[in-house]
Scaffold this motif. Structure first.
Motif, PDB file in Angstrom:
ATOM      1  N   SER A   6      58.452  84.427  30.713  1.00 42.80           N
ATOM      2  CA  SER A   6      58.247  85.122  32.072  1.00 42.80           C
ATOM      3  C   SER A   6      59.579  86.013  32.335  1.00 42.80           C
ATOM      4  N   ILE A   7      60.537  85.735  32.216  1.00 40.88           N
ATOM      5  CA  ILE A   7      61.958  86.455  32.519  1.00 40.88           C
ATOM      6  C   ILE A   7      62.021  87.641  31.748  1.00 40.88           C
ATOM      7  N   ALA A   8      61.637  87.731  30.492  1.00 36.40           N
ATOM      8  CA  ALA A   8      61.445  88.893  29.598  1.00 36.40           C
ATOM      9  C   ALA A   8      60.365  89.861  30.348  1.00 36.40           C
ATOM     10  N   ILE A   9      59.224  89.417  30.801  1.00 37.70           N
ATOM     11  CA  ILE A   9      58.120  90.106  31.427  1.00 37.70           C
ATOM     12  C   ILE A   9      58.930  90.745  32.867  1.00 37.70           C
ATOM     13  N   ILE A  10      59.633  89.912  33.494  1.00 34.31           N
ATOM     14  CA  ILE A  10      60.121  90.392  34.607  1.00 34.31           C
ATOM     15  C   ILE A  10      61.114  91.579  34.488  1.00 34.31           C
TER      16      ILE A  10
ATOM     17  N   LEU B  68      61.855  89.832  42.852  1.00 33.47           N
ATOM     18  CA  LEU B  68      62.394  88.480  43.703  1.00 33.47           C
ATOM     19  C   LEU B  68      61.184  87.642  44.176  1.00 33.47           C
ATOM     20  N   ARG B  69      60.139  88.579  44.708  1.00 33.93           N
ATOM     21  CA  ARG B  69      58.946  87.609  45.219  1.00 33.93           C
ATOM     22  C   ARG B  69      58.190  86.840  44.192  1.00 33.93           C
ATOM     23  N   THR B  70      58.289  87.398  42.834  1.00 36.33           N
ATOM     24  CA  THR B  70      57.769  86.492  41.568  1.00 36.33           C
ATOM     25  C   THR B  70      58.712  85.270  41.467  1.00 36.33           C
ATOM     26  N   LEU B  71      59.959  85.755  41.619  1.00 37.61           N
ATOM     27  CA  LEU B  71      60.780  84.587  41.257  1.00 37.61           C
ATOM     28  C   LEU B  71      60.972  83.354  42.177  1.00 37.61           C
ATOM     29  N   GLN B  72      60.801  83.846  43.581  1.00 36.47           N
ATOM     30  CA  GLN B  72      60.646  82.823  44.585  1.00 36.47           C
ATOM     31  C   GLN B  72      59.244  82.170  44.588  1.00 36.47           C
ATOM     32  N   GLY B  73      58.150  82.805  43.975  1.00 35.72           N
ATOM     33  CA  GLY B  73      57.034  82.017  43.882  1.00 35.72           C
ATOM     34  C   GLY B  73      56.991  81.235  42.761  1.00 35.72           C
ATOM     35  N   TYR B  74      57.933  81.033  41.852  1.00 38.89           N
ATOM     36  CA  TYR B  74      58.109  80.075  40.790  1.00 38.89           C
ATOM     37  C   TYR B  74      58.690  78.819  41.226  1.00 38.89           C
ATOM     38  N   LYS B  75      59.546  79.051  42.233  1.00 36.15           N
ATOM     39  CA  LYS B  75      60.348  77.959  42.771  1.00 36.15           C
ATOM     40  C   LYS B  75      59.303  77.111  43.657  1.00 36.15           C
ATOM     41  N   SER B  76      58.437  77.862  44.094  1.00 39.55           N
ATOM     42  CA  SER B  76      57.235  77.008  45.102  1.00 39.55           C
ATOM     43  C   SER B  76      56.277  76.107  44.346  1.00 39.55           C
ATOM     44  N   THR B  77      56.136  76.466  43.120  1.00 39.27           N
ATOM     45  CA  THR B  77      55.274  75.695  42.364  1.00 39.27           C
ATOM     46  C   THR B  77      55.742  74.358  41.836  1.00 39.27           C
ATOM     47  N   THR B  78      55.027  73.467  41.363  1.00 43.59           N
ATOM     48  CA  THR B  78      55.346  72.202  40.784  1.00 43.59           C
ATOM     49  C   THR B  78      55.529  72.325  39.062  1.00 43.59           C
ATOM     50  N   GLY B  79      55.246  73.319  38.726  1.00 41.43           N
ATOM     51  CA  GLY B  79      55.472  73.646  37.182  1.00 41.43           C
ATOM     52  C   GLY B  79      56.597  73.936  36.661  1.00 41.43           C
ATOM     53  N   SER B  80      56.794  74.560  35.595  1.00 38.29           N
ATOM     54  CA  SER B  80      58.126  74.825  34.865  1.00 38.29           C
ATOM     55  C   SER B  80      58.825  75.816  36.075  1.00 38.29           C
ATOM     56  N   GLN B  81      60.123  75.959  36.044  1.00 35.29           N
ATOM     57  CA  GLN B  81      60.638  76.677  36.597  1.00 35.29           C
ATOM     58  C   GLN B  81      62.058  77.400  35.871  1.00 35.29           C
ATOM     59  N   PRO B  82      62.377  78.669  36.251  1.00 34.27           N
ATOM     60  CA  PRO B  82      63.541  79.276  35.603  1.00 34.27           C
ATOM     61  C   PRO B  82      64.816  78.517  35.685  1.00 34.27           C
ATOM     62  N   SER B  83      65.694  78.444  34.686  1.00 31.41           N
ATOM     63  CA  SER B  83      66.903  77.777  34.970  1.00 31.41           C
ATOM     64  C   SER B  83      67.790  78.712  35.693  1.00 31.41           C
ATOM     65  N   LYS B  84      69.059  77.972  36.438  1.00 30.71           N
ATOM     66  CA  LYS B  84      69.748  78.558  37.075  1.00 30.71           C
ATOM     67  C   LYS B  84      70.735  79.703  36.237  1.00 30.71           C
ATOM     68  N   PHE B  85      70.965  79.555  34.895  1.00 35.48           N
ATOM     69  CA  PHE B  85      71.373  80.464  33.887  1.00 35.48           C
ATOM     70  C   PHE B  85      70.777  81.980  34.098  1.00 35.48           C
TER      71      PHE B  85
ATOM     72  N   PRO C  41      53.992  95.167  27.530  1.00 42.42           N
ATOM     73  CA  PRO C  41      54.642  94.018  27.718  1.00 42.42           C
ATOM     74  C   PRO C  41      54.295  92.762  27.053  1.00 42.42           C
ATOM     75  N   PRO C  42      55.343  91.864  26.829  1.00 44.00           N
ATOM     76  CA  PRO C  42      54.672  90.533  25.941  1.00 44.00           C
ATOM     77  C   PRO C  42      53.873  89.962  27.158  1.00 44.00           C
ATOM     78  N   GLY C  43      52.914  89.124  26.631  1.00 44.51           N
ATOM     79  CA  GLY C  43      51.825  88.272  27.333  1.00 44.51           C
ATOM     80  C   GLY C  43      52.764  87.120  27.878  1.00 44.51           C
ATOM     81  N   ASN C  44      51.993  86.429  28.980  1.00 48.74           N
ATOM     82  CA  ASN C  44      52.902  85.300  29.751  1.00 48.74           C
ATOM     83  C   ASN C  44      52.586  84.134  28.782  1.00 48.74           C
ATOM     84  N   PHE C  45      52.966  83.863  27.517  1.00 47.92           N
ATOM     85  CA  PHE C  45      52.735  82.705  26.982  1.00 47.92           C
ATOM     86  C   PHE C  45      54.027  81.711  26.689  1.00 47.92           C
TER      87      PHE C  45
ATOM     88  N   SER D   3      51.866  84.004  38.422  1.00 45.73           N
ATOM     89  CA  SER D   3      52.405  83.256  39.158  1.00 45.73           C
ATOM     90  C   SER D   3      52.957  82.050  38.317  1.00 45.73           C
ATOM     91  N   TYR D   4      52.633  81.786  37.054  1.00 44.36           N
ATOM     92  CA  TYR D   4      52.951  80.670  36.298  1.00 44.36           C
ATOM     93  C   TYR D   4      54.141  80.718  35.374  1.00 44.36           C
TER      94      TYR D   4
END
Length: 741
Positions: A437-441, A483-500, A411-415, A431-432
């Motif tokens: 990230s979405i493609a990796i998921i 879902l656990r991974t996606l929820q983890g993104y929301k709890s961080t202060t860094g970049s987050q996935p868009s609603k789309f 899979p692609p690296g998390n870059f 976790s970042y």
């Protein structure tokens, strides 16, 4: 010399049509050739019928008679096949008995012909598991049912044949049996002089053909350097980057932006490959530009130009990453912009082979050393090709023709894209959240989804309910980890996935889950053993609809309230303006919800008054509003709105307790009003294409042509090369062989 005895002419035992074509006839009524040719009648000339031929012919007709008109065989049909004694054969020599047999055969043929023409109940082919569902409005669909297996319901649809194509279980058209009740309800009135449904449908289809012909660019369309103004182009690129690129990693964003800015400032001749790439990005971005897809004509022109460039022969020198990027973008653009979206799955197979030819199915660590940038772009593109190929297999109902053991690419690296400009950058922790990230998921849940598509569409899949439950459990387990991974993104202060991005991931997962359980949805209406599938189908359809339209759609309300951020409009716009996966998903969900409501109302008649779910009932009304918005955005087929109107009318009539005949006329009236409402909108659409009105008369449409766009992913042709059409299954009456019309 004695005169040679003249040989008697062998009496004809084939039907008239087979004898004229000089092809073998199986002597059934109707015979197999006439069934394939869709002839209303199959005529036998039995003027010289001898006892042996009479016995043989009647033996072949008897099984059909037992299926179509069983009362005849039990009371009035002579059992000719059992007459094996010489005395019985001698009796048949008498002219009286021969005439009696001829009259009976004629009666059987007439009764069978009438039954086939007027009855809208399923037509079961003897000794076969193929069911024909036919009507003047819907055309003829051949449903391939489950082969008899212990413990399996017999009414499971495994595939559907329509015109020249065959669709597996994941294609939405396999649910055609779910709209059978409506077709049966209105079909008796279609033949009445006062009924306008067929006339209006033919007129609308003719007008739609004229609109499509006026829209369609010339073929081939040579690549031009013209582009929209810079401010519009900027917005279209931004729309693409905020939607499609967040799901399917195709381009390297910093490199693309650098080339994009250089294109506007440089005086040099533009790079052809990049210009093609830019036009495809603009075409995809145009589908979320506004609510009415006002740039549709421009988007189609850009897609045609890209298709012309890619179709040039001798492209060996182009086999590089940019050529792959352009091919991927072309597939997405064709699907979104409605340029032959039903045939994109075929082109996806070619793309897989190009990628394999270039070695993308092997991980870069197993190839000669390349830079981190090149290695990661190869991984990204292979990942995207897998994802798109699987998704197109799902919506087309075709086998995926890919497997997890055909590649070893990681899979692609998390870059983030900026990192790839550095030398040997380390990937970021899982976790970042990054731009990849979405493609990796999606890659993590790829094996579970691939198993589902193979289970549904591969030839020879048994498709047992036990296997369905097992695949369901595997899919849910995979998604739970995601879902656990996606929820983890929301709890961080860094970049987050868009609603789309979040909504599309949810839509994808729900669509695979829905497709898995749909085969058992209809059987679940009668068999409690499959109640789980019924529950999953209903709740998943509800999730799909509300995931796209969180708040109820009403005809008078604004599509997007001012309180909603612009980025939250994109998915709702995509299902209105684009075709393909995003259009079919809400259509399929609304049809299933309407079927569930009708099932609930039928159960009320058996078990007494109950509660009809209001959350489902509101979606039936919203489906009409959504289908109307699609036409406003340039959809030329009115059948989505027509079907939604029929569903709403039937459910309303059932809730009012209307009797069958009264309900039938009520539904027909609503269908006519829906068509009458759509026709002026199509006329306005045509006038916008040709403001001066120099369009000529609408193209003429026959009733047989009218059914072509029931499947809303089927356009009439990929490119308009003239009058060429797809190969038909049947035979041409004026040609002794296969027909290519």
């Amino acid at each position: 010399m004695a005169e040679t005895e003249r040989r008697r002419r062998r009496p004809p035992i084939s039907c008239v049509l087979c004898r004229r074509r000089k092809i073998r006839c199986n002597r059934e009524s109707p015979c197999s050739n006439c069934v394939r040719s869709k002839n209303a009648s199959c005529i036998y000339e039995n003027h010289f019928l001898q006892p042996q031929q009479a016995t043989e012919l009647h033996s072949s007709i008897s099984p059909i008679a037992e299926v179509a008109v069983p009362s005849l065989t039990s009371k009035s049909s002579p059992r000719a096949a059992s007459t094996t004694t010489a005395s019985t054969a001698a009796t048949y020599q008498s002219s009286q008995d021969i005439e009696f047999l001829k009259n009976k055969i004629k009666q059987l043929e007439e009764r069978l012909s009438q039954s086939n023409e007027t009855s809208q109940s399923p037509i079961q082919t003897p000794g076969s598991n193929i069911e024909a569902i036919s009507s003047r409005i819907g055309g003829t669909f051949y449903v391939h049912h489950e082969d008899p297996l212990a413990g399996q319901p017999q009414n499971i649809s495994r595939s559907v044949t329509h015109k020249s194509r065959m669709f597996g279980q994941s294609h939405w058209i396999t649910g055609m049996a779910l709209v059978r009740d409506i077709l049966n309800l209105i079909e008796p009135h279609v033949h009445e002089d006062t009924c306008k449904i067929l006339t209006l449908m033919v007129k609308s289809k003719s007008l739609a053909r004229t609109i499509k012909s006026q829209r369609t660019p010339r073929w081939p369309s040579l690549l031009k350097t013209d582009l929209p103004s810079k401010d519009i182009a900027d917005e279209l690129v931004d729309r693409y980057l905020q939607t499609t690129e967040t799901i399917y990693r195709i381009i390297h964003i910093p490199s693309f932006k650098k080339d994009y800015e250089a294109h506007w400032t440089s005086q040099a001749e533009p790079n052809t490959a990049f210009l093609v790439q830019l036009k495809l990005v603009l075409a995809i971005g145009a589908t979320t530009y506004d609510d009415k897809f006002t740039l549709r004509s421009s988007a189609m022109q850009w897609v045609y130009e890209a298709q012309t460039w890619i179709s040039e022969p001798g492209f060996k020198h182009r086999l590089n990453l940019q050529f792959l990027q352009n091919n991927i973008l072309l597939l997405i653009a064709r699907e979104f912009v409605d340029v032959g979206p039903d045939l994109v799955w075929i082109s996806a197979g070619t793309l897989v082979r190009i990628a394999v030819y270039m070695g993308l199915h092997k991980d870069p660590t197993r190839l000669p050393k390349v830079s981190t940038f090149t290695a990661e772009m190869r991984r990204r593109l292979w990942n995207t090709i897998l994802e798109i190929s699987l998704q197109l297999s799902l919506i087309s109902g075709g086998p995926p023709f890919i497997s997890v053991d055909m590649f070893n690419t990681e899979p692609p690296g998390n870059f983030d894209d900026e990192q790839l400009a550095l030398e040997d950058p380390p990937p970021k922790p899982e976790s970042y959240f990054t731009q990849t990230s979405i493609a990796i998921i999606l890659r993590k849940i790829f094996p579970a989804r691939l198993s589902i598509v193979k289970f549904l569409n591969n030839h020879g899949s048994s498709g047992t309910f036990k296997e369905t439950l097992q695949l369901d459990a595997e899919l849910r387990a995979s998604y739970k980890a995601v879902l656990r991974t996606l929820q983890g993104y929301k709890s961080t202060t860094g970049s987050q996935p868009s609603k789309f991005a979040m909504d599309v991931v949810s839509l994808l997962m729900n669509r695979y889950c829905l497709s898995l359980h749909i085969p058992f949805f209809a059987p679940a209406m009668d068999e409690a053993a499959y109640a789980f599938s019924r529950k999953v189908v209903v709740e998943t359809s509800l999730k799909i609809w509300r995931g796209i339209f969180p708040s109820p759609l009403t005809p008078v309300s604004q599509s997007y309230p001012d309180t909603v951020l612009p980025s939250q409009h994109y998915l709702a716009r995509l299902v209105v303006c684009a075709s393909g996966f995003f259009r079919i998903s809400p259509l399929q969900a609304s049809v299933l919800i309407a079927s569930e409501l009708m099932g609930q109302l039928r159960e009320e008649e058996t078990f007494g008054p109950g509660l009809v779910r209001q959350d489902l009932l509101s979606i039936v009304s919203e489906a009409k509003t959504w289908a109307w918005k699609c036409i406003e955005a340039g959809e030329t087929s009115i059948k989505g709105y027509f079907l939604a109107s029929l569903h709403a009318a039937q459910i309303e009539g059932l809730m009012q307790g209307l009797e069958k005949e009264e309900l039938s006329r009520f539904v027909v009236k609503e269908g006519e009003e829906a068509e009458e409402k759509c026709f002026p909108l199509l006329e306005e659409m045509l006038s916008r294409i040709n403001p001066e009105g120099s369009t000529g008369a609408p193209e003429q449409t026959t009733p047989s042509q009218m059914v072509e766009d029931w499947d809303l992913t089927m356009s009439d042709a990929l490119f308009d090369f003239g009058e060429t059409e797809l190969v038909n299954w049947g035979f041409d009456e004026n040609y002794q062989g296969l027909s290519f019309n």
